[in-house]
Scaffold this motif. Sequence first.
Motif, short mmCIF file in Angstrom:
data_model
loop_
_atom_site.label_atom_id
_atom_site.label_comp_id
_atom_site.label_asym_id
_atom_site.label_seq_id
_atom_site.Cartn_x
_atom_site.Cartn_y
_atom_site.Cartn_z
N LYS B 42 -91.02 -22.37 -27.60
CA LYS B 42 -91.51 -21.07 -28.05
C LYS B 42 -92.97 -21.16 -28.49
CE LYS B 42 -88.43 -20.87 -31.35
NZ LYS B 42 -87.82 -22.18 -31.10
N THR B 43 -93.26 -22.15 -29.36
CA THR B 43 -94.62 -22.29 -29.85
C THR B 43 -95.58 -22.60 -28.71
OG1 THR B 43 -93.82 -23.04 -31.99
CG2 THR B 43 -96.06 -23.64 -31.41
N THR B 44 -95.14 -23.46 -27.81
CA THR B 44 -95.98 -23.80 -26.66
C THR B 44 -96.32 -22.55 -25.86
OG1 THR B 44 -94.81 -25.90 -26.60
CG2 THR B 44 -96.12 -25.34 -24.68
N PHE B 86 -99.66 -18.65 -36.79
CA PHE B 86 -99.07 -19.93 -36.41
C PHE B 86 -97.84 -20.24 -37.24
CE2 PHE B 86 -103.36 -20.15 -34.93
CZ PHE B 86 -103.32 -20.95 -33.80
N GLN B 87 -97.01 -21.10 -36.66
CA GLN B 87 -95.80 -21.53 -37.35
C GLN B 87 -96.17 -22.36 -38.58
OE1 GLN B 87 -93.31 -23.81 -34.76
NE2 GLN B 87 -91.51 -23.57 -36.06
N GLN B 88 -97.06 -23.33 -38.38
CA GLN B 88 -97.55 -24.13 -39.51
C GLN B 88 -98.79 -23.43 -40.04
OE1 GLN B 88 -96.67 -26.98 -41.02
NE2 GLN B 88 -95.44 -28.23 -39.62
N LEU B 159 -96.68 -13.77 -32.98
CA LEU B 159 -96.22 -14.17 -34.31
C LEU B 159 -95.21 -15.30 -34.17
CD1 LEU B 159 -95.58 -10.54 -35.60
CD2 LEU B 159 -97.58 -11.95 -36.07
N ASP B 160 -95.53 -16.47 -34.74
CA ASP B 160 -94.64 -17.62 -34.64
C ASP B 160 -93.91 -17.80 -35.97
OD1 ASP B 160 -93.39 -19.75 -33.52
OD2 ASP B 160 -95.18 -20.96 -33.18
N GLU B 161 -92.72 -17.28 -36.05
CA GLU B 161 -91.92 -17.31 -37.28
C GLU B 161 -92.73 -16.86 -38.50
OE1 GLU B 161 -89.32 -20.60 -37.87
OE2 GLU B 161 -89.55 -21.26 -35.81
N SER C 137 -92.21 -30.28 -32.44
CA SER C 137 -92.19 -28.84 -32.72
C SER C 137 -91.90 -28.64 -34.20
CB SER C 137 -91.12 -28.16 -31.87
OG SER C 137 -89.86 -28.26 -32.49
N GLY C 138 -92.14 -27.42 -34.69
CA GLY C 138 -91.98 -27.13 -36.11
C GLY C 138 -90.63 -27.57 -36.66
N GLY C 139 -89.58 -27.17 -35.97
CA GLY C 139 -88.24 -27.47 -36.45
C GLY C 139 -87.90 -28.95 -36.33
MG LIG Z 1 -92.32 -23.65 -32.85
#
Ligand SMILES: [Mg+2]
Lengths: 288, 353, 353, 228, 228
Positions: B42-44, B86-88, B159-161, C137-139
Amino acid sequence: FAYEWHICSQKSIIALATTTSTYDSGLLEYLMPYFQEKYGIAVHIISVGTGQAIEIARRGDVDLVLVHSTQLELEFVNSGCGVHRIGVMYNDFVIIGPANDPAGISGLKNATEAFRRIAEEGAKNNAKFISRADKSGTHMLELSIWKKLNLRPLNKTWYVEAGSGMGAVLRMANEMNAYTLTDRATWLSFKNQLTNLRVLVEDDVVLLNPYAIILVNPEKYPKRNYEGALMLAKWMISEEGQNLIASFKKWGETLFKPMARNIELAQLLGFPEQEKELAWYDMQEPWV
Amino acid sequence: MSKVEVKSLFKEYSGRQVLKGITFSVQKGEFFVLLGPNGSGKTTLLKILDLLEEPTSGEVWLNGEPVDYSSSKERVMLRRRIGMVFQQTVLFNMSVLDNVAYPLKVRGERNFEQKVKSVLELVQLKGFERKNALTLSGGEAQRVAIAQALVTEPELLLLDEPTANLDPKNASIVEEVISHINREKEITIIMTTHNVSQVENLADRVAILDGGRMELLGTFQEIFRSPSPNKNLAMDNIFHGVSRITNEGTSIIDIGDGVHIEAAFKRVGNVTIHVPPEDIILSKYPLISSARNTFEGTITQITDIGHIVRLRVKVMSIKDFIVQVTKRSFNEMQLNIGSKVYIAFKASSVQAN
Amino acid sequence: MSKVEVKSLFKEYSGRQVLKGITFSVQKGEFFVLLGPNGSGKTTLLKILDLLEEPTSGEVWLNGEPVDYSSSKERVMLRRRIGMVFQQTVLFNMSVLDNVAYPLKVRGERNFEQKVKSVLELVQLKGFERKNALTLSGGEAQRVAIAQALVTEPELLLLDEPTANLDPKNASIVEEVISHINREKEITIIMTTHNVSQVENLADRVAILDGGRMELLGTFQEIFRSPSPNKNLAMDNIFHGVSRITNEGTSIIDIGDGVHIEAAFKRVGNVTIHVPPEDIILSKYPLISSARNTFEGTITQITDIGHIVRLRVKVMSIKDFIVQVTKRSFNEMQLNIGSKVYIAFKASSVQAN
Amino acid sequence: MYEGIFWEEVLNITLLSLKVSGLATLIGALIGIPIGTFLGLRRFKGKRTIMRFVDVIMKTIVNTFMGLPPVVVGLIVYLLLTASGPLGWLGLLYTPMAMIMTQLIIVIPIIIGITMSAVGSIEKSIREKALSLGATETQAALLVLREARMGVLSSIIAAFGAAISEVGGIMITGGNIRWWTRTLTTAIVIETELGNFTMALTLGAILLTIAFIINLALTIIQVKGARE
Amino acid sequence: MYEGIFWEEVLNITLLSLKVSGLATLIGALIGIPIGTFLGLRRFKGKRTIMRFVDVIMKTIVNTFMGLPPVVVGLIVYLLLTASGPLGWLGLLYTPMAMIMTQLIIVIPIIIGITMSAVGSIEKSIREKALSLGATETQAALLVLREARMGVLSSIIAAFGAAISEVGGIMITGGNIRWWTRTLTTAIVIETELGNFTMALTLGAILLTIAFIINLALTIIQVKGARE
Ligand SMILES: [Mg+2]
Ligand SMILES: Nc1ncnc2c1ncn2[C@@H]1O[C@H](COP(=O)(O)OP(=O)(O)OP(=O)(O)O)[C@@H](O)[C@H]1O
Ligand SMILES: Nc1ncnc2c1ncn2[C@@H]1O[C@H](COP(=O)(O)OP(=O)(O)OP(=O)(O)O)[C@@H](O)[C@H]1O
Ligand SMILES: [Mg+2]
């Protein structure tokens, strides 16, 4: 390394402090192998400024010095640090300048007169003089000539105080088309690069440059290798040493002339006790 | 910009394929959600859409034009019309104000004070302007990042989480804000989340990514209310326990609190097991059947998801089982909160992770 | 170690009080959850318990002994019996294996391979051993962090939103794992979360932090099932819209989809509003009352939380309102999934954020 | 040194030292920081093996040039500026300008090298975030530089340290001309050669005092810039 | 230099250069990296104003000492080691050991200074995480150092560059004695004084070639250590 320090602290090494001029000319590199072969003792040569050479000797870091600055030498001896000062050899200075010679000194045999003319033209902005301004032997000689003329060219635009080694000052003179005073050895080694410059004045007694050997006082510095120093000095002033000095040639010219056994000349050049010291050295037993 | 098309996209990281041929398109003004397990890509995918990563092969079309990833100028121009969270959370070592003003400053905007102020108000961070962004709490920082993405009024929002670290109130506020700009300003939104109820509340369409492939694509109804939900969505009924082997060659897993589950596999020691909700049979009366596992429980939650109803059944007052039944049988059985029910499932329905 | 006591703890960051006198104690083997809005001081409290931050004043007692924060040796010794999962995932620039082995290595343990392997299996990261941790990845990264905390078998586990970036399946697995070690090995756990259902499923006791103060402390039942839930928990019924002032001096907020809410305050422009669930009246028939806001809707979710039932009511098929009723009136009204209901609330119940 | 004008001359020498080393560091920073940033950021780009190879070689060259002997640099600049050299027509030899050029060559690899590693140490995500927020490559590089300011200042401090203490190079190209190209270090060398160790140490102390004051300012900026 | 022994002598000189500068850098790293790490990590601790003040002053001193003129260092070491000095009894003057000591003093502030800023640039959270995982202060510092390895290597590279190119200091304490304490740089100075520019530049090229090879190894490690 531990092993190496060990060797170094042995008496089989003599430490000699000398001025850059004797070293850079290659004279010592030429002489030392003969000495080493004969006595099997290595000589560590530390070539620095005259002042620094005497200063490190004063602190007991070398066994003898080979320098040329009458005033400093005498101070060194008088303070009890050095003993048995003896004249070994001399070389000579020349005045060089641009080929077009704006001060018209070419061919003069009188350095003092040449300086006067340079100052005169300098004042008119026709000439420049570069001084080493580093209190080296060369600089001291230059100052003594100005003193004779009662001239103290400070803060003059034509008088450039360079504070550099002889080679650097020669290059600077070449760049700036200026006059300067140089020892012949350095001049010869740089001559090829200095296309703008010529020797203009030479062969004045004033321009002779005597070198002295002084041993450090064994009473004051008991840890130094006095015997070795003595032997090196004795060898330098021996017939063999003196002949080798005379035979050292570079670019086909003799750079240093022996004088240890020419007592008259030595006395003229500032060694009034030459005869006595020579006798003393000749009397010492060679130590093996 | 507002229309996004992705055509057989592949992405490789040091020889490993992370995206394996993704194709889909998102319409202008659509709220599109990407769902999928950790590491599914997903992030990629979002980073490729934000032109931060270059696809190994395949194309991205924005507003009907293929994106030229090699032109740095084009990338900047396009990116200025996209906002990404970003997620992070990454913030710069400056004040909150400067962080939020940064995207405006790089666009050469001068009078950003007002915009920054109002977007900070939107994410409930009024009064934090002068604070160094690196000293914020997790949720505060995440909201600054959201403010950074919103302040330029992008046409496309990635939007990443975005609500992962937010408290429920702030999460609701952020959900409200993004669903508001999506509907009122017709801004296209592509969001990832792990929160299925967020999908239900916000998404026009959902895509399920798994292992770099797009497994399902459709509206929430189509995907979550279909009679046989995709196995990959299996997220409920996960238990951890100690397994031992029985004489009959099956395993008994003690999942604590006196609940024992029988499984068809043979495993000894710690295991994590999973019982697909659709494999569980529900009854109002004690069941006598071939199913090896039967438990009595109480309904504590009922969720209507179309013609399927999801029930949370508490067994031994501790263990929650999620059970899915059709709306029809739910109505027929006359179930309600607090109803006592019996659940049953076969040993072969128990899967070990 | 396993018993944690906190005595009137204060913490100041550059003059600002972040914790304002916190006192509580956690028993050995207890699962204790910290809940509270962003910036309420949860992370700060956990860092103090992990001896990473020194309190400005107050004391922490572990296992009946006061902690001497000034003794670096004592700090290390105690920390080695504590595991912590940070809110922001931080991993070292090494392989996953080395990351997870690190806590064992610093303790001088030699044969860590087996331990690392089994804890990685626990968090479903088998096969990731050789991967550089910074490319996860984040998770995945978050699960490595969890593995790092678990691998040393700590006596006290501090978890700062450990499942924030996890997919539901992995979140369940992690929840299972921690609840398992909590119950089987009597490990004390202090966890923060924003996920109320996690609290319900896992917590023995919950504390609500707000603005650096502990507002409430008790079991899930005591806090969430009390007839008048604390205002600070207000997390539902948040809407975003544009407000305009009416002739009567009230405001009408258009929250989209044709839903207009009347409020007693006077505000123009974008506002975020909140309607407390306990202020909403529910009825099976159209209401004629003084309440300015009435809507028709359908029940889509029913959750039993003791003698209170929470209902999700969809208005205009889009907007979700959460309504709380007592179990008794819920039973009396004979409500069920799909029931058509009417909700009403007064303009003065509408709060602006 | 003659008694009467002693302090005046020291002042003159000190100011020249500051001017030459300060300007060399300043110009060096203007040239070196962009190059260092570019090289430091390269690793985010080309992932191909050839690119990596080029990268390592370029960085090695920079790192090697951090060890250029000042005397060699002086010699090269001298050969460029000498009347018969390619830049002889500029007439810069034995001027402060020539000294600045010399120190510039010494200083640039130091600034590039340290900036490069400072920029390279900043997390990739910072640059990515800036780009995502609409920054051009240049703006993103500036931001990374800002985040790396501690290391970048360290490069400037190291460069200034190398320049102000350097002597071999400016001796050759400046000529150590009194009242004109004599600096604290060249004066120290002369005093040392003369055996005036006390004076040499005094001048050294003056040099360090000045360096201390300048570094105090730089260090305060550096410490303030630390990431939490 | 005499034809016959030319290459042999160059080899001897080169090896001594490597030995002296290499050892000085190595010992300097062993001393400087721990101190630099300590100073770099200080900012995480004492938050009080006085502590901050002490911190800035200490860092400024380190930064200032990065600009210690080699001649002054040489002079100080000389005054320590001279027969009449406090360490005269060691008999180290005019030995390679004296040269190593000299370069050590030059190199240590460089390593401390750059390590300090590299370590200080690492996010606070890395150290916190290590501590949380049960690391002692020392273990955590080692981990931070590992994460900062790019900057730390940069400090070693800069230090080696300063050492291998240094001449003013080792000239005074080593004495530039042929076959004994003559290094590439001191040989370059002599050749320059003699006007043998070609030879000086040749020796310079040899020095750079060797530095290149050593830096290639260091740079490969450095680039590999970059945080993604
Ligand atoms: Mg991710
Ligand atoms: N730079 C990289 N190098 C190598 N592998 C990578 C890199 N970035 C991501 N990956 C791998 O690619 C896969 C997909 O990663 P991605 O971050 O897209 O997952 P995700 O769907 O966002 O997961 P999550 O829900 O955990 O955030 C993961 O397995 C990850 O380990
Ligand atoms: N180092 C710091 N300097 C200044 N303020 C800080 C610092 N660390 C935290 N704060 C402030 O302290 C408050 C509490 O922070 P904390 O991280 O404990 O909140 P939290 O409850 O964990 O919130 P979240 O749910 O967002 O993670 C926040 O307002 C934050 O801005
Ligand atoms: Mg937090």
